[in-house]
Design a protein around this motif. Structure first.
Motif, short mmCIF file in Angstrom:
data_model
loop_
_atom_site.label_atom_id
_atom_site.label_comp_id
_atom_site.label_asym_id
_atom_site.label_seq_id
_atom_site.Cartn_x
_atom_site.Cartn_y
_atom_site.Cartn_z
N VAL A 338 0.85 -1.20 0.00
CA VAL A 338 0.00 0.00 0.00
C VAL A 338 0.88 1.24 0.00
O VAL A 338 1.70 1.44 0.91
N GLU A 339 0.71 2.07 -1.02
CA GLU A 339 1.36 3.38 -1.06
C GLU A 339 0.28 4.45 -1.11
O GLU A 339 -0.64 4.39 -1.93
N LEU A 340 0.40 5.40 -0.21
CA LEU A 340 -0.47 6.57 -0.22
C LEU A 340 0.20 7.67 -1.02
O LEU A 340 1.40 7.93 -0.84
N ARG A 423 -6.47 22.12 -7.33
CA ARG A 423 -6.70 20.74 -7.74
C ARG A 423 -6.05 19.84 -6.69
O ARG A 423 -4.85 19.96 -6.41
N ILE A 424 -6.84 18.97 -6.09
CA ILE A 424 -6.37 18.09 -5.02
C ILE A 424 -6.58 16.65 -5.47
O ILE A 424 -7.69 16.26 -5.87
N THR A 425 -5.53 15.86 -5.39
CA THR A 425 -5.61 14.45 -5.75
C THR A 425 -5.06 13.62 -4.60
O THR A 425 -4.06 13.98 -3.98
N ALA A 426 -5.72 12.51 -4.32
CA ALA A 426 -5.24 11.58 -3.29
C ALA A 426 -5.64 10.17 -3.70
O ALA A 426 -6.70 9.96 -4.30
N GLY A 427 -4.77 9.22 -3.39
CA GLY A 427 -5.09 7.86 -3.77
C GLY A 427 -4.21 6.84 -3.07
O GLY A 427 -3.25 7.17 -2.37
N LEU A 428 -4.58 5.61 -3.28
CA LEU A 428 -3.83 4.46 -2.77
C LEU A 428 -3.50 3.56 -3.96
O LEU A 428 -4.34 3.33 -4.83
N ARG A 429 -2.28 3.05 -3.98
CA ARG A 429 -1.89 2.14 -5.04
C ARG A 429 -0.91 1.12 -4.48
O ARG A 429 -0.31 1.33 -3.41
N GLY A 430 -0.73 0.05 -5.20
CA GLY A 430 0.20 -0.97 -4.75
C GLY A 430 0.04 -2.24 -5.54
O GLY A 430 -0.72 -2.31 -6.51
N ARG A 431 0.75 -3.27 -5.11
CA ARG A 431 0.68 -4.58 -5.73
C ARG A 431 0.30 -5.62 -4.69
O ARG A 431 0.75 -5.55 -3.54
N VAL A 432 -0.50 -6.57 -5.07
CA VAL A 432 -0.97 -7.61 -4.16
C VAL A 432 -0.92 -8.96 -4.86
O VAL A 432 -0.70 -9.05 -6.07
N LEU A 433 -1.18 -9.99 -4.07
CA LEU A 433 -1.26 -11.36 -4.58
C LEU A 433 0.00 -11.71 -5.37
O LEU A 433 -0.03 -11.98 -6.57
N VAL A 436 1.15 -9.98 -8.69
CA VAL A 436 0.49 -10.22 -9.97
C VAL A 436 -0.45 -9.07 -10.31
O VAL A 436 -0.55 -8.65 -11.46
N TRP A 437 -1.10 -8.57 -9.31
CA TRP A 437 -2.12 -7.54 -9.51
C TRP A 437 -1.64 -6.21 -8.92
O TRP A 437 -1.07 -6.17 -7.84
N SER A 438 -1.90 -5.15 -9.65
CA SER A 438 -1.66 -3.80 -9.14
C SER A 438 -3.01 -3.09 -9.09
O SER A 438 -3.92 -3.38 -9.87
N TYR A 439 -3.11 -2.17 -8.16
CA TYR A 439 -4.36 -1.43 -8.05
C TYR A 439 -4.03 0.05 -7.86
O TYR A 439 -2.94 0.43 -7.40
#
Length: 1003
Positions: A338-340, A423-433, A436-439
């Motif tokens: 998890v990366e914020l 303009r404000i942007t915020a999110g979460l991203r990372g790799r799991v499983l 194999v999968w990134s979100y």
């Protein structure tokens, strides 16, 4: 670490394999500059699939941070304007815009070019200001040709411009640029015309138009590098350059015939003072005070200085602006999966147009003319007779007239623009499983406030009081001072030339302020994407190394557009109803990337890509889908063929959709053309028959027996208008691209691509006024036009607006039109070659050949092709060929570099010379101009020097338009193209040679 202003000397070598950003030429350019990996997630424009060697089947033109630095640009639009894919404009600087910077690709309009920051929208379409992005913060700019709606949604019809930002900065960095124009004002046909009109021209060398850009950025890594925080502040400003500061724009040149010499437009407002009597023997004559001061009137433009004037000499060629940007970035690795991330961008821009200080003609206030008492002590006997006739000198009588007085000695007034937003942007991203999968799940809020503050109006009542002057003990005094109605009144001697009374000027303007129109666009966006490499599950072609990759996403957008007007605006303009419109969008999309063959003896690569998006707008009746199909084939490693076919759509903007649904009725736009008409030559006499035939009027639904009947005459010739009411559909574009990429192994460092693109747009949104429907229906009988006309049973086009009538009106508003086309070829190349002990040489080429810039406004209209033409029927269009070719030598250890850029635009004839085969509407022979049949081919050269003073300081020098090439002279440019631009059109370095100095400090 990503430096905030990458330059060739400061770029770092990277031993890791280069990462593809989709296009081989773009990837090679970034690899050469050391920008292929900025230490963060790789952003590939045109796809949501995440993997290191993404490949694009459509060409991507990339501008690197090094190129931006070499240019020394102050605004982003200066950078994008150099790209041959962009239709040049300059909204930040010039006097015919409101200061926002937008980008339009392929001559298809702003609203069909989607602008992104790191793959997310900048803001609400057609209200975007890319000036929210400081130049020093841009890592690269990607321009993706053609449609991309299946990936990004609506508006990606002409293409996508994606600004990829620098992130994860550590340390302190200060960057500064200063530039000015060093231009030689030369004698020309414009200066000759100005001399004949009595206007002075600037000649000789001139330094002006200074611009400054200063930024500071600081960042730090915390918690063993798991958290990075950075912030920046940027200040930019530009100084005024007036039209009269350039010899080729010292007056607006016009021509009256095919062979006539250039003439200058003349103002009706003069420094001697323009007087137009409204009654008596001299009614309607345009007179001025004799500049000699002898108390007589003489005709305007009669020769003496002050009797004629240039209406545009103080308008801005470069408008002053002050812009502040600030913001920050945060990335935090919360755990291994998890990366914020978050970023905030804020800006405030203030600019203005300089306007002449003058009174207004009485028509600006209403129908009552100005009045002067016939015994006014400022009037000579001759003047009193001209204005009052037999009543000259009579105390109780008044003469009526129009007054157009120009106060050249007084400060200019301003039309101001204040654009601000965040303009404000915020999110979460990372790799799991098992990676194999990134979100990536993100939200974005963009809000702007765009204020237009009109120039203040001189107070009509105060001008009239100042004109009503009596003699008190030998001293001219306002009557309102004598009777106590207005003790502060200052007498106005409008009957003497060159009035420079500052107290009078302050009085008639008083505390007057310009009307304010405030627009507030807001966009809320939520995007979620899951991307996976299914090869990890064995879903792989037996002939490929990589598996099937997939991305699945969902998106929600909430749009709002509000416009507010203050009371002063309503009073000055006679209109200004506040409005607020909203729209919500829900979308889902899927992408597939399928390598079928990789590294086989018989095929190096064969890959198919596909995508689909389903969109639902709450203001549209139905859902709609967009899609793409792409293929990449490399029979050998040196040659790659690529192609794509996609359907993109641009839904009606929130304002257009709301206006279409908000049906209401009013009057006042037209008279029934099938009724008896007012005789223009004798307005108070009998009416004349309609100029249209009975058969043509029957096209509008009029029974033949009612043709030319007086019963058709609407009250006051103001028939009923229905505003809105047409169900709007999204515009649809089908884009095809196919090309070849060459990376010959026997010429190491060379990458070349040639791509053909064809964008065909259908159901283009158009705004129709009542006369558009009527004239089209009358002349063609086509239902495309006739559907906008609904007559009553008695044939009339008049109904009470308060009854919501079903008939008796003509429509006005947006509707889906016919089609536009934009076709061409893109040529790109990158050649990086080492020179051993003397450094390296890098060459970058980007060119576009337009083969069709076409439109067909209605089924009955012949399709037109405006490629390479400008003027009536085509506007500015685009040149047939344009390119830029940059060659950069870099010293060993990258301590210095020299860069030469060659820019070219092919010639552009006037539309009056276009052959019938183009479909451009034929113009009269009188519209041709033998001395100015078009614009010749143009070439410019830009030189940039960069060197490291030490490891912490980089210095830059640049000369853009090195040889100070004058822009082309385009007579009648305002009447032919519709915009005031100093006797020329955009795209031609209007202000001359620009010298730039810059410095970067790394602390």
């Amino acid at each position: 670490m990503a430096a905030l202003m990458a330059v060739p000397a400061a770029a770092q070598t990277n031993d890791s394999p280069p990462v593809s950003i989709g296009d081989p030429v773009a990837s090679a350019k970034l690899a050469e500059s050391g920008q292929d990996d900025a230490g963060g997630p790789i952003i590939v424009t045109g796809t949501r699939i995440v993997r290191l060697n993404n490949r694009s089947a459509a060409p991507i033109a990339t501008t690197t941070a090094a190129e931006i630095a070499a240019q020394g640009a102050t605004t982003i639009e200066e950078v994008t304007n150099r790209l041959p894919q962009v239709q040049v404009n300059s909204e930040q600087n010039f006097s015919d815009s409101e200061g926002r910077q937008r980008i339009k690709l392929r001559s298809l309009g702003y609203e069909r070019t989607l602008m992104l920051i790191d793959g997310m929208r900048i803001g609400l379409a057609n209200s975007v200001d890319v000036g929210i992005i400081p130049n020093a913060l841009v890592d690269r700019i990607d321009v993706l040709t053609g449609g991309a709606s299946s990936v990004y949604g609506s508006d990606a019809v002409a293409g996508v411009v994606n600004f990829v930002m620098k992130k994860n900065f550590s340390g302190i960095r200060i960057d500064g640029n200063y530039s000015f124009f060093n231009h030689n004002n030369r004698a020309s046909a414009v200066t000759e015309a100005a001399a004949r009109a009595g206007f002075n021209s600037p000649l000789g060398m001139k330094n002006d138009g200074g611009r400054a850009d200063v930024s500071i950025a600081a960042g730090t890594n915390l918690f063993d590098g798991r958290v990075n925080i950075s912030a920046f502040a940027d200040y930019r400003e530009s100084s005024l350059v007036r039209l009269r500061d350039r010899s080729n724009a010292v007056c607006e040149v016009v021509t009256s015939s095919r062979t006539s010499p250039l003439g200058c437009s003349r103002a009706s407002f003069t420094p001697a003072g323009t007087i137009i009597p409204q009654s008596g023997a001299f009614a309607g004559q345009v007179l001025v005070n004799n500049p000699s001061g002898n108390g007589t009137f003489i005709p305007i433009n009669s020769g003496p200085a002050g009797t004629s004037a240039n209406p545009y000499d103080d308008h801005a060629f470069q408008r002053p602006f002050h812009r502040v940007n600030a913001g920050g970035f945060l990335t935090a690795q919360l755990d291994d999966h998890v990366e914020l991330y978050s970023n905030v961008l804020w800006y405030r821009d203030k600019s203005y147009n300089t306007i002449l200080n003058r009174t207004y003609n009485f028509g600006a206030y209403g129908t009552d003319p100005y009045r002067v008492n016939c015994d006014n002590p400022f009037l000579s006997a001759s003047q009193a007779t001209t204005l009052c006739g037999a009543n000259a000198g009579v105390a109780t009588q008044y003469g009526t007239f129009d007054l157009r007085y120009r106060f050249d000695s007084q400060p200019l007034v301003r039309q101001q623009y204040i654009n601000a937003g965040y303009r404000i942007t915020a999110g979460l991203r990372g790799r799991v499983l098992d990676d194999v999968w990134s979100y990536d799940v993100a939200g974005m809020l963009s809000r702007a406030q765009l204020e237009t503050i009109d120039e203040p109006f001189a107070d009509f009542a105060k001008v009239n009081r100042a004109l009503d002057v009596v003699n008190v003990n030998g001293r001219p005094t306002c009557r309102s001072v004598v009777n106590g109605a207005d003790p502060s009144c200052v007498p106005f001697n409008a009957f003497a030339p060159f009035n420079n009374d500052a107290a009078l000027n302050r009085y008639i303007y008083g505390d007057a302020s310009g009307g304010i129109a405030k627009r507030i666009p807001r966009l809320l966006q939520f995007v979620g994407t899951v991307s996976g490499d299914l090869g990890k599950y064995g879903i792989t072609s037996p002939f490929a190394e990589q598996g099937l990759a997939v991305a699945v996403g969902a998106e929600y957008r909430d749009e709002m557009d509000r416009t507010d007007y203050n009371d002063v605006f309503r009073q000055n303009n006679g209109s200004g109803a506040n409005s607020r419109a909203t729209q919500t969008i829900l979308e889902g999309n899927v992408e597939l990337s399928a390598p079928l063959v990789e590294r086989q003896s018989w095929t190096h690569l064969l890959q198919l890509n596909a995508g689909y998006r389903l969109s639902k707008y709450n203001r549209l009746d139905n859902k709609f889908g967009t899609w793409k199909i792409e293929g990449i084939w490399s029979p050998v490693e040196d040659i790659t063929f690529r192609g794509s076919y996609n359907k993109s759509q641009a839904a009606p903007g929130v304002g257009a959709a709301a206006n279409a649904a908000n049906i209401f009725w009013n009057t006042g736009f037209y008279a029934d053309p099938c009724a008896p008409q007012i005789d223009g030559a004798n307005p108070n006499g009998p009416r004349v028959p309609s100029r249209f035939s009975a058969q043509q009027c029957a096209n509008t639904g009029l029974p033949t027996n009612l043709y030319n009947s007086a019963t058709l005459i609407c009250p006051n010739d103001a028939c009923t208008v229905r505003e809105g009411g047409f169900a709007l559909r999204p515009e649809t574009a089908y884009t095809k691209t196919f090309g070849v990429v060459l990376t010959p192994r026997f010429v190491k460092g060379l990458t070349v691509s040639v791509d053909r693109w064809l964008i065909d747009l259908e159901d283009q949104l158009e705004f129709f006024n009542p006369l558009d429907w009527l004239n089209g229906c009358l002349t063609t009988g086509n239902d495309y036009y006739c559907r906008g006309i609904k007559r009553n049973a008695d044939g009339t086009l008049s109904s009470s607006p308060t009854t919501s009538p079903s008939t008796g009106w003509v429509s006005r508003g947006s509707t889906n039109g016919y089609r536009s086309k934009s076709h061409g070829w893109d040529f790109q190349g990158q050649y990086n070659v080492g020179l051993g002990n003397v450094g390296s040489l890098d060459m970058s080429f980007n060119g576009t050949l337009m083969t069709l810039v076409g439109s067909q406004g209605a089924p009955d209209i012949t399709p037109r092709d405006c490629t390479g033409y400008y003027g009536s029927g085509c506007g500015e269009s685009m040149p047939t060929w344009a390119h830029q070719f940059r060659t950069t030598w870099t010293a060993p250890s990258r301590v210095a570099s020299v860069s030469l850029n060659w820019r070219h635009r092919s010639g552009m004839p006037m539309t009056a010379y276009a052959p019938a085969s183009t479909g451009i509407p034929a113009l009269p022979e009188a519209d041709k101009r033998d001395a100015y049949p078009g614009i010749k081919a143009y070439d410019w050269f830009d030189l940039a020097l960069t060197f490291d003073v030490n490891k912490r300081m980089t210095f830059r020098l640049a000369a853009n338009n090195l040889f100070d090439r004058d822009p082309p002279i385009v007579p009648d440019s305002r009447s032919r193209i519709g915009l005031l631009r100093g006797n020329t059109i955009m795209g031609y370095d209007l202000l001359g040679r620009q010298l730039v100095a810059g410095i970067s400090l790394r602390l």
